[in-house]
Design a protein around this motif. Structure first.
Motif, PDB file in Angstrom:
ATOM      1  N   LEU A  48      43.868  38.706  38.870  1.00 50.39           N
ATOM      2  CA  LEU A  48      43.816  39.967  40.000  1.00 50.39           C
ATOM      3  C   LEU A  48      45.204  40.292  40.324  1.00 50.39           C
ATOM      4  O   LEU A  48      45.287  41.485  40.375  1.00 50.39           O
ATOM      5  N   PHE A  51      45.915  42.752  37.419  1.00 52.26           N
ATOM      6  CA  PHE A  51      45.251  44.069  37.971  1.00 52.26           C
ATOM      7  C   PHE A  51      46.138  44.590  38.866  1.00 52.26           C
ATOM      8  O   PHE A  51      45.781  46.149  38.844  1.00 52.26           O
ATOM      9  N   ILE A  60      43.354  45.724  45.260  1.00 55.84           N
ATOM     10  CA  ILE A  60      42.601  44.624  44.570  1.00 55.84           C
ATOM     11  C   ILE A  60      41.602  43.954  45.526  1.00 55.84           C
ATOM     12  O   ILE A  60      40.614  43.639  45.300  1.00 55.84           O
ATOM     13  N   LYS A  63      38.292  45.541  46.197  1.00 52.54           N
ATOM     14  CA  LYS A  63      37.473  45.311  45.109  1.00 52.54           C
ATOM     15  C   LYS A  63      37.003  43.930  44.637  1.00 52.54           C
ATOM     16  O   LYS A  63      36.616  43.907  43.707  1.00 52.54           O
ATOM     17  N   ARG A  64      37.867  42.834  45.427  1.00 47.92           N
ATOM     18  CA  ARG A  64      37.673  41.577  44.952  1.00 47.92           C
ATOM     19  C   ARG A  64      36.099  40.963  44.383  1.00 47.92           C
ATOM     20  O   ARG A  64      35.975  40.483  43.603  1.00 47.92           O
ATOM     21  N   ASN A  66      33.723  42.822  43.850  1.00 48.04           N
ATOM     22  CA  ASN A  66      33.263  43.587  42.530  1.00 48.04           C
ATOM     23  C   ASN A  66      33.666  43.041  41.329  1.00 48.04           C
ATOM     24  O   ASN A  66      33.067  43.097  40.215  1.00 48.04           O
ATOM     25  N   PHE A  67      35.051  42.776  41.573  1.00 44.66           N
ATOM     26  CA  PHE A  67      35.775  42.272  40.378  1.00 44.66           C
ATOM     27  C   PHE A  67      34.968  40.428  39.875  1.00 44.66           C
ATOM     28  O   PHE A  67      34.798  40.360  38.618  1.00 44.66           O
ATOM     29  N   ALA A  70      31.763  41.551  38.155  1.00 41.49           N
ATOM     30  CA  ALA A  70      31.699  42.175  36.918  1.00 41.49           C
ATOM     31  C   ALA A  70      32.381  41.230  36.095  1.00 41.49           C
ATOM     32  O   ALA A  70      32.174  41.044  34.871  1.00 41.49           O
ATOM     33  N   LEU A  90      32.762  47.202  31.246  1.00 40.77           N
ATOM     34  CA  LEU A  90      33.793  46.959  32.372  1.00 40.77           C
ATOM     35  C   LEU A  90      34.498  48.249  32.406  1.00 40.77           C
ATOM     36  O   LEU A  90      34.942  48.705  33.640  1.00 40.77           O
ATOM     37  N   ASP A  93      32.878  50.641  34.983  1.00 40.53           N
ATOM     38  CA  ASP A  93      32.382  49.876  36.275  1.00 40.53           C
ATOM     39  C   ASP A  93      33.477  50.433  37.046  1.00 40.53           C
ATOM     40  O   ASP A  93      34.502  50.244  37.311  1.00 40.53           O
ATOM     41  N   ILE A  96      35.660  48.306  39.887  1.00 41.12           N
ATOM     42  CA  ILE A  96      36.847  47.565  39.478  1.00 41.12           C
ATOM     43  C   ILE A  96      37.978  48.516  39.066  1.00 41.12           C
ATOM     44  O   ILE A  96      37.989  49.792  38.999  1.00 41.12           O
ATOM     45  N   ARG A  98      39.748  50.178  36.069  1.00 42.44           N
ATOM     46  CA  ARG A  98      39.242  50.182  34.941  1.00 42.44           C
ATOM     47  C   ARG A  98      40.608  50.829  34.151  1.00 42.44           C
ATOM     48  O   ARG A  98      40.889  51.867  33.817  1.00 42.44           O
TER      49      ARG A  98
END
Length: 208
Positions: A48, A51, A60, A63-64, A66-67, A70, A90, A93, A96, A98
């Motif tokens: 993470l 990302f 992040i 969106k954690r 969702n990560f 996914a 991915l 999606d 997250i 992308r």
């Protein structure tokens, strides 16, 4: 810009970076700086943080979940086997970040993680050995004093890179070290500075 701790409406003084965002404040109070020794949890956080490169952590954090959905709850065994079809999914999606390079990097890092777990020494041990098994407690008074990287994060970065991990530059690695409690960078007047110390003692006893 130098920023000092701030007093919140609940009467607690905190590091300035979470502001008043409830999600960020909860993360600051319960996760950031608390020593993490679990292999899988450390792997997830490192991915993470990769990302996060070029973005803010709150992006992040929002969106954690969702990560996790996914990326199969960040199970390295599954991520290491991702194929082009999964990567394509991915990339489509919206929940997250992308970024093809970062997605490919997560897959390569999963393979590197499995190699460390299978052939030794284990992911947590590899990382915590840089700290001699225990956190470094800093005594910073303002954010201006907090470094973005250190000689130790440079060493850890080189080790991870040599083992095939991606998006593990010294700055990303230092943010990872802060988040996982390898260093306690809560400002000294933050109410979490001392409580992280207690968490550290408990974790060390657990590891033994």
């Amino acid at each position: 810009m130098s920023r000092a701790p701030r007093l919140h409406p609940d009467g607690k003084t905190r590091c300035p970076w979470p502001g008043e965002d409830p999600l960020y404040v909860a993360y600051h109070d319960t996760e950031w700086g608390v020593p993490e020794y679990d292999d899988r949890a450390l792997y997830e956080k490192l991915i993470l943080d990769g990302f996060q490169a070029g973005l803010s952590w709150i992006t992040i954090l929002r969106k954690r979940d969702n990560f996790r959905k996914a990326f199969d709850d960040f199970q390295p065994e599954k991520i290491a086997r991702y194929n082009d079809k999964k990567v394509h999914a991915l990339m489509n999606d919206a929940g997250i970040v992308r970024n093809r390079a970062k997605i490919d990097g997560a897959i390569l890092s999963a393979k590197s993680y499995l190699d460390i777990m299978e052939k030794g020494p284990g992911f947590s041990k590899l990382l915590w050995d840089f700290m001699d098994g225990r956190p470094k407690v800093n005594q910073f008074k303002t954010t201006a004093s907090v470094p973005t990287s250190t000689p130790l994060s440079v060493q850890m970065s080189k080790e991870l890179s040599s083992r095939g991990f991606k998006f593990v530059g010294p700055t990303i690695v230092y943010a990872f070290m802060e988040a996982t409690g390898m260093v306690n960078d809560h400002l000294v007047d933050c109410h979490c500075h001392a409580s992280c110390g207690k968490a550290q003692r408990k974790q060390r006893l657990k590891v033994k």
